[in-house]
Design an enzyme around this catalytic site. Structure first.
Site, PDB file in Angstrom:
ATOM      1  CD  GLN A  38      -3.108   2.622   6.974  1.00 39.30           C
ATOM      2  OE1 GLN A  38      -3.626   3.273   8.127  1.00 39.30           O
ATOM      3  NE2 GLN A  38      -3.759   2.620   6.208  1.00 39.30           N
ATOM      4  NE  ARG A  72       0.099   1.147   3.534  1.00 32.66           N
ATOM      5  CZ  ARG A  72       0.963   2.370   3.523  1.00 32.66           C
ATOM      6  NH1 ARG A  72       2.360   1.710   3.542  1.00 32.66           N
ATOM      7  NH2 ARG A  72       0.808   3.540   3.745  1.00 32.66           N
ATOM      8  CG  ASN A  97      -2.138  11.873   2.840  1.00 33.46           C
ATOM      9  OD1 ASN A  97      -1.713  10.856   2.441  1.00 33.46           O
ATOM     10  ND2 ASN A  97      -1.902  12.107   3.956  1.00 33.46           N
ATOM     11  CG  ASP A 117      -3.042   7.940  -1.147  1.00 32.28           C
ATOM     12  OD1 ASP A 117      -2.592   8.717  -0.178  1.00 32.28           O
ATOM     13  OD2 ASP A 117      -2.503   7.005  -1.335  1.00 32.28           O
TER      14      ASP A 117
HETATM   15  O1  MRU Z   1      -4.696   3.379   2.467  1.00 35.28           O
HETATM   16  P1  MRU Z   1      -2.893   3.562   2.374  1.00 35.28           P
HETATM   17  O2  MRU Z   1      -2.307   3.008   3.402  1.00 35.28           O
HETATM   18  O3  MRU Z   1      -2.449   3.138   0.889  1.00 35.28           O
HETATM   19  O4  MRU Z   1      -2.762   5.296   2.581  1.00 35.28           O
HETATM   20  C1  MRU Z   1      -1.460   5.474   2.380  1.00 35.28           C
HETATM   21  C2  MRU Z   1      -1.236   6.997   2.406  1.00 35.28           C
HETATM   22  O5  MRU Z   1      -2.545   7.931   2.629  1.00 35.28           O
HETATM   23  C3  MRU Z   1      -0.135   7.623   2.565  1.00 35.28           C
HETATM   24  O6  MRU Z   1      -0.182   9.033   3.148  1.00 35.28           O
HETATM   25  C4  MRU Z   1       0.232   7.818   0.920  1.00 35.28           C
HETATM   26  O7  MRU Z   1      -0.056   6.817   0.081  1.00 35.28           O
HETATM   27  C5  MRU Z   1       1.386   8.583   0.847  1.00 35.28           C
HETATM   28  S1  MRU Z   1       2.660   7.717  -0.097  1.00 35.28           S
HETATM   29  C6  MRU Z   1       3.978   8.039   0.427  1.00 35.28           C
END
Ligand code: MRU
Length: 356
Positions: free
Chosen positions: A199, A51, A250, A240
């Site tokens: 996360q 992810r 994000n 994102d």
């Molecule tokens: O749902 P996720 O864990 O993929 O979300 C990730 C994020 O929101 C991060 O901040 C984002 O991908 C930044 S990438 C370095």
């Protein structure tokens, strides 16, 4: 970056397979998983074994390589590309990487197509690593400036995981932090736990620990009081999808942190490689916001007394829950965008200056 003292990237190609670190098992178990088919790659993205926007892009690129390896007919590769793009909707890097792969494969004959696809996927990943390193070099200047005035530990707040585990290496938000730490600047990171999937707690704190960067996990709602108390010098988050006008999509909760930062005059920076910029969508309302299974809210996972990963229900079984995965922070709350080409104002003019 390091895990138990050994250097890793988050994804790599070995023999005919693609290897990933299974992020659903971290921090409790470190498991390297093999992806053998494009379906494996799609599944890994869907269930978030991988992810983070840049890593999703890298995995999708290798997903195309796996598709070519299985069946190099145009129909199969095209269908695989479409399925990959659908596997997670919000992070633009996914579509960007698949489109770049498909463009590269146009007109390539069947003898060469596997090598060409493999080289392009490697190039996408190498480029991301280089861009994230440059984000670190550029963002380091901001941390150095704070340190030169404060002459004491620089407290940085981050949200979700925009660390090296979300990219190929270095991370986006964490890259300036790792660069500062390596230069001997004392830094301390406030890590938002980042419900519902945690996360921040599970991945950001874990990777900072492995690199020996001091950090403290906080509940998602703690940032506000810390900012009021002057205990946050700067916020750095990832994204994102960032629009060409500087609006930042994000992980859910980023917007509330930006509002608190604005109210307390705390600089709020967003770190991103250019592959995360969406040059097409003009209105943030048109960004597809992923809504994930409500079970991510109603259940939590951890290890039991026998070191076994266990999932338990924490809500009334009858209650409904809603799980929007991302939000949008309007550009007016963003102090600057830290990119591989330098730091830009969060605006069309700012981005145009860096990316003509
Ligand atoms: O749902 P996720 O864990 O993929 O979300 C990730 C994020 O929101 C991060 O901040 C984002 O991908 C930044 S990438 C370095």
């Amino acid at each position: 970056m390091k895990i138990k003292g050994k250097e890793y990237r988050t994804i790599w190609h070995e023999g005919k397979t693609v290897r990933i670190i299974d992020q659903t098992k971290l921090p409790h178990q470190f498991i390297i998983k093999e992806l053998n088919t494009v379906k494996d790659a799609i599944n890994a993205i869907k269930i978030m074994e991988v992810r983070g926007a840049p890593l999703i892009g890298g995995t999708a690129a290798y997903g195309i390589v796996l598709a070519v390896n299985e069946n190099n007919s145009f129909e199969f590769i095209k269908k695989s590309a479409e399925e990959l793009i659908k596997s997670r909707p919000t992070a633009i890097n996914l579509k960007w990487a698949v489109n770049r792969m498909m463009k590269k494969l146009q007109g390539i004959n069947s003898d060469e197509i596997l090598d060409v696809s493999l080289n392009e996927a490697k190039e996408i990943c190498d480029e991301d690593e280089k861009f994230c390193e440059n984000i670190g070099i550029n963002g380091l200047k901001i941390i150095e400036e704070i340190y030169s005035k404060k002459k004491d530990i620089v407290n940085i707040l981050t949200h979700c995981n925009a660390g090296w585990l979300a990219t190929i290496n270095w991370g986006t938000a964490t890259s300036p932090i790792y660069h500062a730490h390596k230069k001997g600047i004392p830094v301390h990171v406030w890590v938002d736990e980042t419900r519902p999937r945690n996360q921040g707690a599970n991945l950001t704190s874990y990777e900072l620990n492995e690199e020996e960067v001091p950090n403290t996990i906080i509940a998602d709602n703690t940032g506000g009081i810390l900012m009021q108390r002057g205990e946050v010098d700067i916020c750095i988050v990832g994204t994102d999808r960032t629009l060409s006008n500087g609006d930042v999509c994000n992980k859910i909760g980023t917007y509330l942190k930006a509002l608190a930062a604005h109210d307390n005059n705390v600089p709020f920076y967003v770190a991103l490689p250019s592959s995360t910029i969406d040059w097409d969508i003009k209105d943030a309302k048109d960004i597809p916001i992923e809504e994930r299974n409500s079970e991510e809210l109603s259940h939590v996972e951890g290890i039991d007394e026998n070191n076994k990963i266990k999932k338990v229900l924490i809500y009334p079984a009858k209650s409904k829950a809603m799980n929007l995965a991302f939000d949008v922070t309007p550009a007016k709350y963003v102090t600057g965008l830290i990119t591989e080409r330098g730091i830009s104002e969060a605006s069309s003019e700012g981005l145009k200056k860096l990316f003509k």
